[in-house]
Design a protein around this motif. Structure first.
Motif, PDB file in Angstrom:
ATOM      1  N   UNK A   1      28.039  51.924   7.200  1.00 15.50           N
ATOM      2  CA  UNK A   1      26.772  52.426   6.665  1.00 15.50           C
ATOM      3  C   UNK A   1      26.244  51.522   5.556  1.00 15.50           C
ATOM      4  N   UNK A   2      27.149  51.127   4.661  1.00 15.70           N
ATOM      5  CA  UNK A   2      26.740  50.252   3.560  1.00 15.70           C
ATOM      6  C   UNK A   2      26.400  48.853   4.065  1.00 15.70           C
ATOM      7  N   UNK A   3      27.224  48.310   4.962  1.00 16.52           N
ATOM      8  CA  UNK A   3      27.038  46.926   5.409  1.00 16.52           C
ATOM      9  C   UNK A   3      25.732  46.746   6.162  1.00 16.52           C
TER      10      UNK A   3
ATOM     11  N   UNK B   1      25.551  47.546  -2.463  1.00 13.46           N
ATOM     12  CA  UNK B   1      25.911  48.103  -1.158  1.00 13.46           C
ATOM     13  C   UNK B   1      26.942  47.227  -0.464  1.00 13.46           C
ATOM     14  N   UNK B   2      26.798  45.912  -0.571  1.00 11.82           N
ATOM     15  CA  UNK B   2      27.774  45.006   0.038  1.00 11.82           C
ATOM     16  C   UNK B   2      29.134  45.141  -0.627  1.00 11.82           C
ATOM     17  N   UNK B   3      29.134  45.348  -1.938  1.00 11.66           N
ATOM     18  CA  UNK B   3      30.397  45.552  -2.645  1.00 11.66           C
ATOM     19  C   UNK B   3      31.105  46.789  -2.113  1.00 11.66           C
TER      20      UNK B   3
ATOM     21  N   UNK C   1      29.609  37.241   8.495  1.00 13.69           N
ATOM     22  CA  UNK C   1      28.169  37.503   8.473  1.00 13.69           C
ATOM     23  C   UNK C   1      27.549  37.107   7.139  1.00 13.69           C
ATOM     24  N   UNK C   2      28.294  37.324   6.048  1.00 10.50           N
ATOM     25  CA  UNK C   2      27.730  37.086   4.725  1.00 10.50           C
ATOM     26  C   UNK C   2      28.225  35.792   4.098  1.00 10.50           C
ATOM     27  N   UNK C   3      28.993  35.014   4.880  1.00  7.82           N
ATOM     28  CA  UNK C   3      29.481  33.719   4.392  1.00  7.82           C
ATOM     29  C   UNK C   3      30.130  33.862   3.013  1.00  7.82           C
ATOM     30  N   UNK C   4      30.966  34.864   2.891  1.00  3.80           N
ATOM     31  CA  UNK C   4      31.614  35.168   1.616  1.00  3.80           C
ATOM     32  C   UNK C   4      32.728  34.158   1.397  1.00  3.80           C
ATOM     33  N   UNK C   5      32.558  33.292   0.421  1.00  6.20           N
ATOM     34  CA  UNK C   5      33.469  32.155   0.260  1.00  6.20           C
ATOM     35  C   UNK C   5      34.895  32.597  -0.029  1.00  6.20           C
ATOM     36  N   UNK C   6      35.069  33.657  -0.830  1.00  5.68           N
ATOM     37  CA  UNK C   6      36.427  34.098  -1.145  1.00  5.68           C
ATOM     38  C   UNK C   6      37.068  34.844   0.017  1.00  5.68           C
ATOM     39  N   UNK C   7      36.280  35.143   1.056  1.00  6.88           N
ATOM     40  CA  UNK C   7      36.842  35.851   2.193  1.00  6.88           C
ATOM     41  C   UNK C   7      37.163  34.956   3.368  1.00  6.88           C
ATOM     42  N   UNK C   8      36.682  33.693   3.343  1.00  5.13           N
ATOM     43  CA  UNK C   8      36.874  32.824   4.504  1.00  5.13           C
ATOM     44  C   UNK C   8      38.346  32.586   4.794  1.00  5.13           C
ATOM     45  N   UNK C   9      39.160  32.435   3.743  1.00  4.95           N
ATOM     46  CA  UNK C   9      40.580  32.179   3.962  1.00  4.95           C
ATOM     47  C   UNK C   9      41.299  33.392   4.528  1.00  4.95           C
ATOM     48  N   UNK C  10      40.678  34.567   4.432  1.00  4.36           N
ATOM     49  CA  UNK C  10      41.320  35.785   4.908  1.00  4.36           C
ATOM     50  C   UNK C  10      40.965  36.114   6.353  1.00  4.36           C
ATOM     51  N   UNK C  11      39.951  35.439   6.889  1.00  2.80           N
ATOM     52  CA  UNK C  11      39.416  35.867   8.173  1.00  2.80           C
ATOM     53  C   UNK C  11      40.474  35.818   9.279  1.00  2.80           C
TER      54      UNK C  11
END
Length: 856
Positions: free
Chosen positions: A619-621, A656-658, A685-695
């Motif tokens: 819903x938030x995303x 909302x993204x948070x 989708x949001x090119x979150x730099x701190x999340x790329x290593x977790x994908x």
């Protein structure tokens, strides 16, 4: 659409026991052994065995100490020079966490003038851990007891070590090395002991010692250690001692799992102490990071003050043991220490009170020639964790005996006061205490206690203790502690229901909806769930609401469904709250109310329903829900894991993204595969730099949790070399897993690989089968691909099948399928020639956005 929820049971290692001999039961008690369970292998071993040209090292002065339940603990000696310890340069230049400093190691054991300390030959395994303590980590894969035990806090590790020492002192004191009358004891190694051994100690030359790799020069690291990537661990923890040991005979010093040490963490140029130090990296660490100098802080607790704290139990963190002696075991030891201090020259200290490296090197004597410092850099260690599944243990079946319950013949070795109270009350004839004791024993990992728990629950169920019938029925239904047996589960749950146990009626009704492989009987399911709800079982009310919502066994009634969802939610049933959220989200005969939907999902998430968290994150995303709190600036601590820092001036979209990130992560932590894959997609989708290593990690976790989207996503990353290395064989592997989990896109992409021959032998028939499967799963692109592939074969039957595939693709809204079917109508390929139908199809393609079919 709402779906009936079933708690999934899992399997563990199977074993049998003699219940009569153990509990002294009479011959009329029948005990039936179950065959061993065939287990599927979840541990993936690298396809790269150690190269035969490299040396293979043996464990020096191997010491084996027996443990409980047939387990044993092996130690290898690590020699040190002289009797006053050996100095060496610990750390390396350029690493802010572990800069070069002088360190000292010593050996408490001495044989003919040779000094050494003992280090565990392997990391402690799950089997060894469970043999000593009744605790099992929540993330442990109990089917593979030779995996390193992981996901333990420092306190848990220390409790295990204390229990092991108590066992060794009580049963094998004579086998422990001694100094005078003082026996050795088990402990964690210090980080100095660990790094000296990881480098190879005195078993390697000075150059190899300083290389900071821990393997012989020129040897590939994958022959010795497990790390991230298809050439090594492939993202899976591995069994101990599969690869070559280092020069001291020690296995898996780097990689596999990071290893806890006894040392408290501090930056070596500072004085402030923090958590504890772990060393060596793990199976998710990149190859270039693995090094004997890799050093990570492990705080005792993780989290934050707003979202709550919990013990640090990383799924990539384990430990190995060391064997030690007291420093002072006699007066002679004290005298030697005094004499040593008098002979030691303390290096001069600079004004700031720290010892400079150059001064230390000059003052160190006599020392091994290990002073060459390898210049290199190390990336910060990742703090990843794994979520394994939580399997239950397959046991033998115990028949229900006719006699009253008897207290266990054998008292557990260590019991808490409440357990002792239950034991006493059960022996005094209190049926409820016998039930509670049986449930307590059934949850334990000690084989003897599980047997006693089964016996007590069988007997109390016979004496009409409804809760015992329910507990046994669920155990057989879910395969927990006993082998899964649907017929026996049904009998026991029916008995519990007859004794007015609402949860018994609810779970029996669930069987009749077809869950757990049971037979579908809508009328029976409805009647049983109505009885469960009348008995005030909130799960039964929620499940009954689902039948009314979907019109199963009765007419559809949204009003009753809502009342039942609301009731079960108010009673604290998490899935009832999530169902209530879906009721408002779908509209259910009225306009959707996303604010009420969000409240239902939030309540379900708070009660730890993973789907509630996932739905709320969506819903938030997707921006479907405008949270009222975002109209004003919330305090910074509102968000536990912010997508961006919650600062004044932050937009409502940022907030909302948070929230989306937080709730997706929460669903993943709670074990929902789609939550993990949704979080990975969110980061992409949001090119979150701190999340790329977790994908890649998140998709792998999702796939391991049987989420087809996770497997498909991981296949895509490998096929296109995004985040991970390009690897068509790995792409094919993960696509196949996703297709087996009925993920349409995985089937389609696997078909593309087989049609093109990338990484596999080109096979058009196999590709066609996969396209057909994706089309059956309603992927419009799969239908189009099937239609095209069929036309590559000659024959009227293939043309008819092609037209049928195009028709389904067009019906699913694929413009290109409509266009190509129109051409088939013009040519009469597989369908009757019809120009009017062709014009209709081109209009449909135009409406779907294919401009070439629009009128000029």
């Amino acid at each position: 659409m709402l779906s009936l929820m079933v708690a999934a049971g899992c399997l563990q290692n199977a074993y049998a026991f003699d219940l009569k001999a153990l509990l002294g039961l009479t011959d009329d008690v029948q005990v039936k052994e179950q065959p061993n369970v065939a287990l599927t292998e979840s541990t993936e071993v690298s396809a790269h065995p150690p190269a035969p040209t490299q040396p293979s090292f043996e464990c020096y002065r191997k010491l084996t100490l027996p443990g409980p339940a047939g387990q044993s603990f092996e130690f290898c000696a690590v020699t040190v020079q002289g009797g006053r310890g050996q100095s060496f340069v610990m750390g390396r230049e350029g690493d802010y966490r572990n800069p070069p400093v002088m360190a000292l190691v010593d050996g408490p054991f001495e044989t003919q003038g040779e000094h050494y300390y003992y280090l565990g030959r392997t990391e402690v395994t799950l089997n060894q851990y469970r043999a000593v303590t009744s605790h099992t980590p929540a993330k442990a894969d109990r089917r593979h007891g030779d995996l390193p035990v992981s996901a333990l806090s420092f306190t848990r590790i220390e409790a295990f070590i204390e229990a092991l020492n108590e066992y060794l002192y009580a049963h094998h004191l004579e086998l422990l090395p001694k100094s005078g009358t003082q026996p050795a004891f088990v402990r964690l190694p210090s980080e100095e002991e660990w790094e000296f051994a990881a480098r190879g100690g005195n078993a390697v030359n000075a150059e190899d010692f300083a290389r900071s790799r821990g393997v012989p020069a020129g040897a590939p690291l994958r022959d010795y250690e497990w790390f991230q990537g298809p050439s090594s661990s492939r993202g899976k923890m591995q069994s101990v001692a599969l690869l070559k040991p280092n020069a001291l005979g020690l296995h898996d010093m780097l990689g596999n799992v990071a290893e806890m040490t006894s040392s408290q963490y501090r930056l070596l140029h500072q004085a402030r102490l923090g958590g504890h130090v772990s060393r060596g990296g793990h199976f998710l660490s990149p190859e270039h990071e693995l090094s004997p100098t890799l050093r990570t802080e492990e705080p005792e607790y993780v989290g934050d003050a707003t979202a709550g704290m919990h013990s640090n139990e990383r799924g990539t963190l384990g430990f190995r043991l060391a064997l030690a002696l007291p420093v002072f075991s006699s007066r002679e030891d004290v005298q030697r220490a005094r004499e040593s201090l008098a002979q030691t020259k303390t290096p001069s200290l600079p004004d700031n009170g720290t010892i400079e490296l150059a001064t230390s090197l000059k003052a160190a004597a006599p020392a091994a020639p290990h002073f060459k410092i390898a210049a290199a850099t190390v990336s910060p260690d990742s703090q990843d964790g794994t979520a394994n599944s939580t399997p239950a243990q397959a046991m033998t079946e115990v028949a229900i005996p006719p006699q009253p319950p008897q207290p266990p013949a054998v008292t557990p070795k260590s019991t808490s006061d409440p357990q002792q109270d239950l034991l006493s009350a059960c022996r005094n004839g209190q049926l409820g205490a016998c039930h509670e004791l049986g449930v307590l024993y059934l949850k334990r990992d000690e084989e003897e206690l599980v047997k006693q728990g089964l016996s007590l629950l069988n007997q109390t169920c016979t004496l009409k203790e409804s809760r015992s019938c329910l507990a046994l029925g669920l155990a057989y239904l879910e395969g927990a502690a006993v082998r899964s047996d649907l017929d026996r589960a049904e009998t026991l749950l029916r008995r519990a229901c007859a004794l007015d146990e609402g949860a018994g009626c609810s779970n029996l009704g669930l069987i009749y909806t077809g869950s757990h492989g049971g037979r579908l009987d809508k009328a029976q399911a409805l009647a049983l769930l109505q009885r469960a709800c009348k008995l005030n079982d909130p799960a039964g009310c929620s499940r009954l609401g689902e039948l009314y919502y979907e019109g199963v066994g009765t007419e559809r009634n949204y009003g009753k469904a809502r009342e039942l969802f609301q009731y079960s939610c108010n009673r604290g049933y998490a899935q009832g709250c999530t169902n209530l959220g879906s009721y408002f989200y779908n509209g259910s005969g009225q306009h959707p109310d996303l604010e009420l939907a969000a409240e239902g999902y939030r309540r379900g998430c708070e009660l730890e329903d993973a789907k509630g968290c996932d739905y709320l994150g969506e819903l938030y995303a997707q921006g479907k829900y405008q949270d009222p709190q975002f109209k004003e600036e919330p305090p910074q601590q509102t968000f536990r894991i912010p997508f961006k820092q919650a600062i004044p001036g932050q937009t409502a979209q940022d907030k909302a993204l948070a929230q989306a990130e937080y709730y997706y992560e929460r669903s993943c932590v709670l074990g929902l595969g789609s939550g993990c894959s949704d979080l990975a997609e969110f980061y992409l989708d949001h090119n979150y730099r701190n999340g790329l290593s977790k994908i890649a990690y998140l998709l792998d976790k999702a796939c391991s949790l049987h989420d087809g989207a996770g497997c498909a996503g991981l296949g895509y990353l490998h096929e296109h070399g995004k985040v991970v290395a390009l690897d068509y064989s790995q792409a094919e592997h993960y696509y196949r897993q996703g297709c087996a989990l009925n993920h349409a896109l995985a089937c389609h992409n696997l078909g593309v690989i087989h049609e093109s021959g990338r990484g596999v032998k080109a096979d058009l028939k196999e590709a066609l089968n996969l396209y057909d499967r994706s089309c059956e799963l309603n992927l419009k692109e799969g239908c189009r691909a099937s239609g095209r592939a069929l036309l590559r074969f000659s024959g009227l039957n293939y043309e008819k099948r092609s037209a049928a595939s195009y028709q389904k693709g067009c019906d699913l809204g694929d413009a290109q399928s409509c266009h190509e079917l129109s051409e088939a109508c013009v040519q009469g390929k597989g369908v009757r020639q019809s120009f009017s139908r062709a014009r209709t199809l081109r209009k449909r393609a135009c409406d779907l956005g294919l401009t070439q079919d629009c009128p000029a």
